[in-house]
Design a protein around this motif. Structure first.
Motif, PDB file in Angstrom:
ATOM      1  N   LEU A  23       0.836  -1.200   0.000  1.00  0.00           N
ATOM      2  CA  LEU A  23       0.000   0.000   0.000  1.00  0.00           C
ATOM      3  C   LEU A  23       0.875   1.256   0.000  1.00  0.00           C
ATOM      4  O   LEU A  23       0.597   2.219  -0.741  1.00  0.00           O
ATOM      5  CB  LEU A  23      -0.916  -0.007   1.226  1.00  0.00           C
ATOM      6  CG  LEU A  23      -1.865   1.182   1.376  1.00  0.00           C
ATOM      7  CD1 LEU A  23      -2.751   1.350   0.140  1.00  0.00           C
ATOM      8  CD2 LEU A  23      -2.718   1.033   2.641  1.00  0.00           C
ATOM      9  N   ALA A  24       1.934   1.257   0.796  1.00  0.00           N
ATOM     10  CA  ALA A  24       2.817   2.431   0.849  1.00  0.00           C
ATOM     11  C   ALA A  24       3.556   2.642  -0.470  1.00  0.00           C
ATOM     12  O   ALA A  24       3.900   3.775  -0.822  1.00  0.00           O
ATOM     13  CB  ALA A  24       3.812   2.280   1.996  1.00  0.00           C
ATOM     14  N   ARG A  25       3.796   1.577  -1.221  1.00  0.00           N
ATOM     15  CA  ARG A  25       4.499   1.697  -2.507  1.00  0.00           C
ATOM     16  C   ARG A  25       3.597   2.226  -3.623  1.00  0.00           C
ATOM     17  O   ARG A  25       4.083   2.502  -4.728  1.00  0.00           O
ATOM     18  CB  ARG A  25       5.078   0.345  -2.909  1.00  0.00           C
ATOM     19  CG  ARG A  25       6.302  -0.074  -2.104  1.00  0.00           C
ATOM     20  CD  ARG A  25       6.926  -1.341  -2.666  1.00  0.00           C
ATOM     21  NE  ARG A  25       8.058  -1.824  -1.889  1.00  0.00           N
ATOM     22  CZ  ARG A  25       9.303  -1.377  -2.008  1.00  0.00           C
ATOM     23  NH1 ARG A  25       9.581  -0.419  -2.887  1.00  0.00           N
ATOM     24  NH2 ARG A  25      10.275  -1.880  -1.255  1.00  0.00           N
ATOM     25  N   THR A  26       2.296   2.413  -3.367  1.00  0.00           N
ATOM     26  CA  THR A  26       1.412   2.982  -4.390  1.00  0.00           C
ATOM     27  C   THR A  26       1.633   4.481  -4.553  1.00  0.00           C
ATOM     28  O   THR A  26       1.070   5.094  -5.465  1.00  0.00           O
ATOM     29  CB  THR A  26      -0.067   2.718  -4.040  1.00  0.00           C
ATOM     30  OG1 THR A  26      -0.387   3.361  -2.788  1.00  0.00           O
ATOM     31  CG2 THR A  26      -0.343   1.219  -3.938  1.00  0.00           C
ATOM     32  N   VAL A  27       2.419   5.083  -3.643  1.00  0.00           N
ATOM     33  CA  VAL A  27       2.725   6.513  -3.730  1.00  0.00           C
ATOM     34  C   VAL A  27       4.243   6.697  -3.667  1.00  0.00           C
ATOM     35  O   VAL A  27       4.968   5.800  -3.238  1.00  0.00           O
ATOM     36  CB  VAL A  27       2.043   7.307  -2.589  1.00  0.00           C
ATOM     37  CG1 VAL A  27       0.523   7.252  -2.722  1.00  0.00           C
ATOM     38  CG2 VAL A  27       2.469   6.770  -1.220  1.00  0.00           C
ATOM     39  N   ARG A  53       2.335   5.225   4.025  1.00  0.00           N
ATOM     40  CA  ARG A  53       3.723   5.684   3.954  1.00  0.00           C
ATOM     41  C   ARG A  53       4.086   6.481   5.211  1.00  0.00           C
ATOM     42  O   ARG A  53       5.181   6.323   5.774  1.00  0.00           O
ATOM     43  CB  ARG A  53       3.899   6.567   2.717  1.00  0.00           C
ATOM     44  CG  ARG A  53       5.294   7.131   2.540  1.00  0.00           C
ATOM     45  CD  ARG A  53       6.043   6.396   1.500  1.00  0.00           C
ATOM     46  NE  ARG A  53       7.403   6.929   1.351  1.00  0.00           N
ATOM     47  CZ  ARG A  53       8.233   6.558   0.385  1.00  0.00           C
ATOM     48  NH1 ARG A  53       7.851   5.659  -0.505  1.00  0.00           N
ATOM     49  NH2 ARG A  53       9.437   7.059   0.323  1.00  0.00           N
ATOM     50  N   LYS A  96      -5.047   6.842   1.157  1.00  0.00           N
ATOM     51  CA  LYS A  96      -4.634   5.791   2.094  1.00  0.00           C
ATOM     52  C   LYS A  96      -3.196   5.335   1.852  1.00  0.00           C
ATOM     53  O   LYS A  96      -2.529   4.876   2.786  1.00  0.00           O
ATOM     54  CB  LYS A  96      -5.598   4.610   2.024  1.00  0.00           C
ATOM     55  CG  LYS A  96      -5.705   3.925   0.676  1.00  0.00           C
ATOM     56  CD  LYS A  96      -6.748   2.820   0.737  1.00  0.00           C
ATOM     57  CE  LYS A  96      -6.890   2.099  -0.606  1.00  0.00           C
ATOM     58  NZ  LYS A  96      -7.924   1.021  -0.528  1.00  0.00           N
ATOM     59  N   GLY A  97      -2.713   5.453   0.641  1.00  0.00           N
ATOM     60  CA  GLY A  97      -1.316   5.137   0.382  1.00  0.00           C
ATOM     61  C   GLY A  97      -0.388   6.090   1.113  1.00  0.00           C
ATOM     62  O   GLY A  97       0.648   5.669   1.665  1.00  0.00           O
ATOM     63  N   HIS A  98      -0.727   7.366   1.118  1.00  0.00           N
ATOM     64  CA  HIS A  98       0.085   8.349   1.834  1.00  0.00           C
ATOM     65  C   HIS A  98       0.062   8.078   3.342  1.00  0.00           C
ATOM     66  O   HIS A  98       1.091   8.229   4.026  1.00  0.00           O
ATOM     67  CB  HIS A  98      -0.426   9.766   1.555  1.00  0.00           C
ATOM     68  CG  HIS A  98      -0.285  10.190   0.127  1.00  0.00           C
ATOM     69  ND1 HIS A  98      -1.384  10.467  -0.662  1.00  0.00           N
ATOM     70  CD2 HIS A  98       0.806  10.377  -0.662  1.00  0.00           C
ATOM     71  CE1 HIS A  98      -0.970  10.814  -1.875  1.00  0.00           C
ATOM     72  NE2 HIS A  98       0.362  10.760  -1.903  1.00  0.00           N
TER      73      HIS A  98
END
Length: 508
Positions: A341-345, A387, A382-384
């Motif tokens: 999820l964190a790698r989506t941003v 992160r 939600k990605g941010h």
């Protein structure tokens, strides 16, 4: 008939790793390879906001179970195990009946904040650092001493019974050692210098219980365990599948991880990423008093050798923040999903998450702080947030590292990492970027259990010395910083602003 010649030679070491959320028993060979392992979780009890408890009887039952399960699953016989080491969650406080072995109250866990009012009262006369010169520790809800006093004051008759010698205190190491070595039938009531240094009752110079501290925190001396070195013979196990095997080490979990990472030289530093983060720097035989909000504590003491000291910075919420994102917000289904999820941003979108759910530990020691998410705009998704959750661990770690460098005068060359979160490659890269130094993950990641085994092995002569252990330490992966210096400085500056927003949220 089994003859002495046919008995299997002891060529293995056992480690009982009793942690905040689970209990595990691991069996290692001489080369630190895992031969057998078993693990069981135990319940987390939350009687009210800020209170955290464990059932000591459940922990003892889990201990006996994992010992037997590890032997059965591996096919190892007890006679093959030369010694067992015990490592444990520190500060978690147990008071039990000397005659029956039954706890008089649930264990009060290190995260628990119920003694905050007493901390404030004591700090009003002499300040938060009034006991630092003696114990190396600030006044906070973290340590065992005030938890003992709370139990004695709130369980009917407990204080009088403790003063009469009918009740015993121990962190979880002492509770398990006492039971495993016979309990009411001659069980050994002892602890080691690392666990004793976390009670706020031990004098760091004498390595003995300090009478002035006992009086100040109102703890009867009659209930305290004997303080011993971290390695050396303690007792033979009398119950469980390992009956007859000797216990040769007790050591608190973060100190055990320091040993497992073979940080035997002054300036060497490890960080354990678990429920919280725990950074420990070896400062050698010199006791370094912190002026930057860190703890001066024991690193370890091997039998027959001088005590080794450390600086420590404890962070309350790191891995548990990922669990909160999963359980309370439902943004991920399992903890491992946070990396994807964190790698989506590409960055945090300007959002910073300070997880001061029960205050801030090192280097701030703000019991009245509470969690904040700062810098939100309509752009943040939600990605941010995912992160920002990972970055909060890296930034909190940098806070502690900078304090350590200031206190010790030693520049950090590399950070050795261990614990459950180190499988997250993105987090490790973010950490290298935040610190501007190499982050190293060893091949053996179970360094807490390994450290207990190493200490037991040194105590019983299984290993010759610490140099031989250091030569065995091997690297799995190294992350070097990639971020531009200007971006690093900007992010950390924004993080510090967010931290300030969390201060004094709770009225005194």
């Amino acid at each position: 008939m089994t003859t002495a010649a046919s008995k299997p030679a002891p060529h293995l070491l056992g480690a009982l790793d009793q942690g905040t959320t689970s209990t595990r028993f691991m069996i290692f060979n001489r080369e630190a390879g895992v031969v057998g392992s078993a693990q069981r979780e135990h319940g987390q009890i939350y009687p009210q906001a800020g209170w955290v408890e464990h059932d000591p009887a459940e922990i003892l039952a889990a201990t006996l179970a994992v010992m037997e399960e590890a032997l059965q699953s591996s096919g190892v016989q007890p006679a093959q195990i030369a010694a067992v080491g015990i490592t444990n969650q520190r500060e978690t406080t147990v008071v039990w009946d000397r005659k029956t072995g039954r706890p008089v109250h649930h264990a009060i866990v290190w995260q628990d904040t119920r003694v905050a009012e007493t901390v404030a009262q004591l700090a009003a006369h002499g300040g938060q650092d009034r006991f630092r010169a003696t114990t190396g520790l600030p006044l906070t809800t973290y340590f065992s001493g005030l938890k003992i006093a709370w139990i004695l004051d709130h369980v009917p008759g407990a204080r009088a019974r403790a003063e009469a010698g009918e009740l015993l205190f121990g962190n979880v190491d002492s509770f398990l050692l006492w039971h495993l070595s016979g309990g009411p039938d001659g069980g050994l009531h002892a602890t080691d210098v690392t666990n004793a240094s976390r009670t706020q009752l031990m004098n760091l110079d004498t390595l003995a219980w300090d009478p002035a501290m006992l009086a100040a925190l109102r703890v009867p001396a009659a209930m305290l365990p004997k303080i011993r070195a971290s390695s050396g013979f303690f007792a033979d196990i009398k119950i469980s599948a390992l009956a007859g095997v000797p216990i040769f080490s007790l050591v608190g979990d973060q100190h055990a991880a320091l040993i497992g990472q073979t940080c035997f030289q002054p300036g060497e530093l490890k960080n354990t990423y678990g429920t919280g983060c725990f950074l420990v720097m070896n400062t050698g035989t010199a006791k370094v008093q912190s002026t930057s909000g860190l703890l001066t504590t024991m690193a370890y003491q091997f039998e027959g050798q001088k005590p080794v000291y450390a600086l420590e910075g404890s962070i309350a919420v790191t891995g548990s923040l990922v669990q909160w994102l999963r359980d309370n917000l439902g943004l991920i289904q399992k903890s491992d999903d946070i990396e994807a999820l964190a790698r989506t941003v590409d960055d945090n979108g300007g959002a910073y998450f300070v997880p001061a759910f029960s205050g801030l530990y090192a280097p701030y020691w703000k019991d009245s702080a509470r969690g904040v998410i700062a810098g939100l705009t309509r752009y943040v998704n939600k990605g941010h947030i995912a992160r920002a959750v990972l970055e909060s661990t890296a930034f909190q770690t940098r806070d502690v590292v900078e304090a350590m460098q200031q206190d010790s005068g030693i520049a950090l060359r590399q950070l050795r990492t261990d614990g459950g979160m180190v499988v997250n490659d993105l987090l490790m890269q973010i950490q290298a970027d935040a610190l501007n130094c190499a982050v190293v993950r060893p091949k053996m990641r179970e360094t807490t259990a390994l450290g207990a085994a190493y200490a037991a092995g040194l105590g019983c002569g299984f290993y010759k010395d610490t140099d031989s252990l250091a030569r065995e330490w091997s690297v799995d992966c190294v992350w070097e910083p990639k971020i531009a210096p200007a971006d690093r400085d900007r992010q950390y500056r924004q993080w510090k602003k967010a931290v300030e927003r969390s201060f004094d949220w709770e009225d005194s």
